[in-house]
Design a protein around this motif. Structure first.
Motif, PDB file in Angstrom:
ATOM      1  N   ALA A  85     -58.011 -50.814  37.130  1.00  0.00           N
ATOM      2  CA  ALA A  85     -56.825 -49.954  37.012  1.00  0.00           C
ATOM      3  C   ALA A  85     -57.238 -48.492  37.133  1.00  0.00           C
ATOM      4  CB  ALA A  85     -56.109 -50.207  35.688  1.00  0.00           C
ATOM      5  N   ARG A  86     -58.354 -48.178  36.551  1.00  0.00           N
ATOM      6  CA  ARG A  86     -58.887 -46.816  36.647  1.00  0.00           C
ATOM      7  C   ARG A  86     -59.193 -46.470  38.112  1.00  0.00           C
ATOM      8  NH1 ARG A  86     -62.939 -44.227  32.429  1.00  0.00           N
ATOM      9  NH2 ARG A  86     -63.476 -42.373  33.598  1.00  0.00           N
ATOM     10  N   GLN A  87     -59.778 -47.403  38.844  1.00  0.00           N
ATOM     11  CA  GLN A  87     -60.072 -47.172  40.264  1.00  0.00           C
ATOM     12  C   GLN A  87     -58.802 -46.941  41.071  1.00  0.00           C
ATOM     13  OE1 GLN A  87     -62.816 -50.698  40.772  1.00  0.00           O
ATOM     14  NE2 GLN A  87     -63.594 -49.306  42.347  1.00  0.00           N
ATOM     15  N   ILE A  88     -57.753 -47.673  40.739  1.00  0.00           N
ATOM     16  CA  ILE A  88     -56.485 -47.488  41.441  1.00  0.00           C
ATOM     17  C   ILE A  88     -55.995 -46.058  41.253  1.00  0.00           C
ATOM     18  CG2 ILE A  88     -54.043 -48.162  41.499  1.00  0.00           C
ATOM     19  CD1 ILE A  88     -55.077 -51.026  40.611  1.00  0.00           C
ATOM     20  N   VAL A  89     -56.003 -45.596  40.013  1.00  0.00           N
ATOM     21  CA  VAL A  89     -55.520 -44.246  39.722  1.00  0.00           C
ATOM     22  C   VAL A  89     -56.467 -43.198  40.306  1.00  0.00           C
ATOM     23  CG1 VAL A  89     -54.935 -42.621  37.877  1.00  0.00           C
ATOM     24  CG2 VAL A  89     -54.215 -45.021  37.723  1.00  0.00           C
TER      25      VAL A  89
END
Length: 165
Positions: A85-89
């Motif tokens: 999720a962090r990578q997406i953001v």
């Protein structure tokens, strides 16, 4: 780490640590590229408080030089793989940084909506945003979470499933 006493030294160490974390993740992603592409990559989903995850993401953002970045977040829990999720953001932030000029404002918002936990990255560029090839990893990781990265004006958005326990 124990010998660095100046605020500048601690900031430099934090940036170095963040860069190393991202490099480690990129290396792992290259190793897992086929599983990411074919959808067989397993996600480590768990109940995650998104405002805290976004605060940590922004604190570690090393590529936002000369941008005014702000977090506007509600407390909302989602069932996500926190690292992914962090990578997406981070992908949405990178795209916003590329679109904006030095001194521009970028706001990351986390909202509890009926549809789920919405994370948006908004910039003050008047030209509508678009999802280009530079966001391929973010787009694919969102798909593996059962969602998608969308664009609304100059805003990138993703909606994660809420975890209301």
């Amino acid at each position: 780490q124990g010998t660095i006493e100046s605020p500048e030294g601690r900031a430099a160490l934090r940036q170095l640590s963040s860069s190393l974390r991202r490099l480690d993740q990129l290396t792992a992603d290259l190793h897992d590229v086929q599983r990411i592409i074919d959808g067989s990559l397993s996600l480590n989903r768990k109940r995650t408080e998104l405002s805290a995850l976004m605060a940590a993401t922004l604190e570690d953002a090393v590529t936002m030089e000369e941008r005014l970045i702000r977090l506007d977040a509600d407390t909302v829990h989602a069932r996500v793989d926190p690292a992914r999720a962090r990578q997406i953001v981070e992908g949405m932030l990178d795209a916003a940084r590329e679109r904006t000029r030095a001194g521009a404002a970028i706001v990351v918002r986390v909202r509890d909506t009926d549809a789920g936990a919405r994370v948006s990255v908004e910039d003050d560029n008047r030209i509508p945003a678009s999802i280009g090839p530079e966001m391929s990893l973010a787009v694919r990781l969102a798909e593996l979470h059962g969602t998608e990265v969308t664009v609304d004006g100059s805003s990138f958005r993703v909606i994660f499933p809420k975890d209301e326990r």
